[in-house]
Design a protein around this motif. Structure first.
Motif, PDB file in Angstrom:
ATOM      1  N   SER A   5      -4.277  12.847  -4.086  1.00 39.93           N
ATOM      2  CA  SER A   5      -4.351  11.304  -3.696  1.00 39.93           C
ATOM      3  C   SER A   5      -3.947  10.914  -4.685  1.00 39.93           C
ATOM      4  O   SER A   5      -4.194  10.717  -6.082  1.00 39.93           O
ATOM      5  CB  SER A   5      -6.137  11.342  -3.000  1.00 39.93           C
ATOM      6  OG  SER A   5      -5.817  10.119  -2.299  1.00 39.93           O
ATOM      7  N   THR A   6      -3.228   9.336  -4.420  1.00 44.45           N
ATOM      8  CA  THR A   6      -2.523   8.759  -5.823  1.00 44.45           C
ATOM      9  C   THR A   6      -2.740   7.036  -5.259  1.00 44.45           C
ATOM     10  O   THR A   6      -2.539   6.834  -3.757  1.00 44.45           O
ATOM     11  CB  THR A   6      -1.268   8.973  -5.459  1.00 44.45           C
ATOM     12  OG1 THR A   6      -0.958   9.878  -6.320  1.00 44.45           O
ATOM     13  CG2 THR A   6      -0.980   7.866  -7.142  1.00 44.45           C
ATOM     14  N   ARG A   7      -3.652   6.519  -5.728  1.00 43.44           N
ATOM     15  CA  ARG A   7      -4.645   5.094  -5.274  1.00 43.44           C
ATOM     16  C   ARG A   7      -3.436   4.473  -5.760  1.00 43.44           C
ATOM     17  O   ARG A   7      -4.043   4.458  -7.281  1.00 43.44           O
ATOM     18  CB  ARG A   7      -6.163   4.304  -5.824  1.00 43.44           C
ATOM     19  CG  ARG A   7      -6.494   5.086  -4.413  1.00 43.44           C
ATOM     20  CD  ARG A   7      -6.798   4.848  -2.962  1.00 43.44           C
ATOM     21  NE  ARG A   7      -7.264   6.063  -2.086  1.00 43.44           N
ATOM     22  CZ  ARG A   7      -6.583   6.061  -1.461  1.00 43.44           C
ATOM     23  NH1 ARG A   7      -5.545   5.173  -0.217  1.00 43.44           N
ATOM     24  NH2 ARG A   7      -7.472   7.458  -0.289  1.00 43.44           N
ATOM     25  N   SER A   9      -2.834   0.118  -7.557  1.00 43.35           N
ATOM     26  CA  SER A   9      -3.078  -1.187  -7.242  1.00 43.35           C
ATOM     27  C   SER A   9      -2.906  -2.320  -6.564  1.00 43.35           C
ATOM     28  O   SER A   9      -1.387  -1.687  -5.565  1.00 43.35           O
ATOM     29  CB  SER A   9      -3.014  -0.877  -8.943  1.00 43.35           C
ATOM     30  OG  SER A   9      -1.531  -1.586  -9.432  1.00 43.35           O
ATOM     31  N   SER A 144       3.840   7.158  -4.148  1.00 44.56           N
ATOM     32  CA  SER A 144       2.929   7.048  -3.630  1.00 44.56           C
ATOM     33  C   SER A 144       2.894   9.027  -2.815  1.00 44.56           C
ATOM     34  O   SER A 144       3.854   8.836  -2.103  1.00 44.56           O
ATOM     35  CB  SER A 144       1.177   6.775  -3.480  1.00 44.56           C
ATOM     36  OG  SER A 144       0.186   7.820  -2.554  1.00 44.56           O
ATOM     37  N   ASP A 146       0.193   9.800  -1.454  1.00 41.40           N
ATOM     38  CA  ASP A 146      -0.817   9.655   0.174  1.00 41.40           C
ATOM     39  C   ASP A 146      -0.140   9.235   1.062  1.00 41.40           C
ATOM     40  O   ASP A 146       0.406   8.388   0.811  1.00 41.40           O
ATOM     41  CB  ASP A 146      -1.428   9.200  -0.482  1.00 41.40           C
ATOM     42  CG  ASP A 146      -3.455   9.261  -0.088  1.00 41.40           C
ATOM     43  OD1 ASP A 146      -3.199   8.299   0.985  1.00 41.40           O
ATOM     44  OD2 ASP A 146      -3.739  10.014   0.217  1.00 41.40           O
ATOM     45  N   GLU A 149      -1.481   5.672   1.581  1.00 43.01           N
ATOM     46  CA  GLU A 149      -1.689   5.190   0.769  1.00 43.01           C
ATOM     47  C   GLU A 149       0.593   4.696   1.018  1.00 43.01           C
ATOM     48  O   GLU A 149       0.915   3.444   1.308  1.00 43.01           O
ATOM     49  CB  GLU A 149      -0.446   5.256  -0.241  1.00 43.01           C
ATOM     50  CG  GLU A 149      -2.795   4.791  -1.482  1.00 43.01           C
ATOM     51  CD  GLU A 149      -2.517   3.992  -1.642  1.00 43.01           C
ATOM     52  OE1 GLU A 149      -2.499   3.418  -2.702  1.00 43.01           O
ATOM     53  OE2 GLU A 149      -4.349   3.761  -0.958  1.00 43.01           O
TER      54      GLU A 149
END
Length: 191
Positions: A5-7, A9, A144, A146, A149
């Motif tokens: 999981s990459t959030r 910005s 990402s 994810d 995302e």
């Protein structure tokens, strides 16, 4: 195996999405105004204008996969995609401007000159857009791993593309081709 999981910005999402405005501007301009402008305003025959557009689409069909393949294999200090995004910005703007501001004399160049201008600038605009748009689309999948995302990135990208499309449409019909008593057939008094 689940992807990590990459959030991202809000800034990354915003600037990635804003990059789609170039494609939205080009798509609306080409789809709504290009044929009309060259045929009805500049006087190029519809056959030649349509041929220029068709030939540029064939060029685009060949160059899009090539641009994708080259940017997939590119290795450099700025990554695989960014060098193409940076290198295409100024040429894209210049080619797009020249497309709608022909330097050829409409009266002196005749149909052949105007066709050559339209074909050349349409191909160059599509070519420079390819150098921008194909790597930009591929970059979204690399930001990402994810699924959620990536879905948000696509939604934001589509939002900016639609916003640009609507803006060009409104500017074109609201300003450049607005009803005018000076141009026959465009006056709001001709009901």
């Amino acid at each position: 195996m689940a992807a990590k999981s990459t959030r991202l910005s809000i800034g990354v999402k915003f600037f990635f999405g804003a990059g789609q405005t170039a494609e939205g501007i080009k798509t609306c301009s080409f789809g709504t105004f290009l044929l009309f402008y060259y045929n009805q305003v500049l006087g190029l025959s519809a056959d030649l204008a349509g041929l220029a557009i068709a030939l540029s689409l064939l060029f685009d069909a060949v160059t899009d996969p090539i641009a994708g393949s080259v940017s997939d294999r590119w290795q450099g200090p700025r990554g695989r995609r960014h060098p193409f995004l940076y290198a295409s910005a100024v040429p894209l703007g210049l080619c797009f401007y020249l497309l709608f501001d022909p330097w050829v004399s409409i009266d002196g160049a005749g149909q052949a000159g105007l066709f050559a201008w339209m074909l050349t600038t349409t191909v160059l605009t599509r070519g420079t857009m390819t150098l921008y748009h194909v790597p930009h689309m591929a970059l979204g999948a690399e930001l990402s791993e994810d699924y959620d995302e990536r879905t948000v990135l696509v939604a934001i990208r589509h939002f900016f593309g639609a916003l640009a499309f609507i803006g060009v449409y409104a500017l074109g019909f609201g300003y450049y081709f607005s009803p005018s008593p000076l141009v026959s057939g465009l006056s709001s008094d001709n009901r």
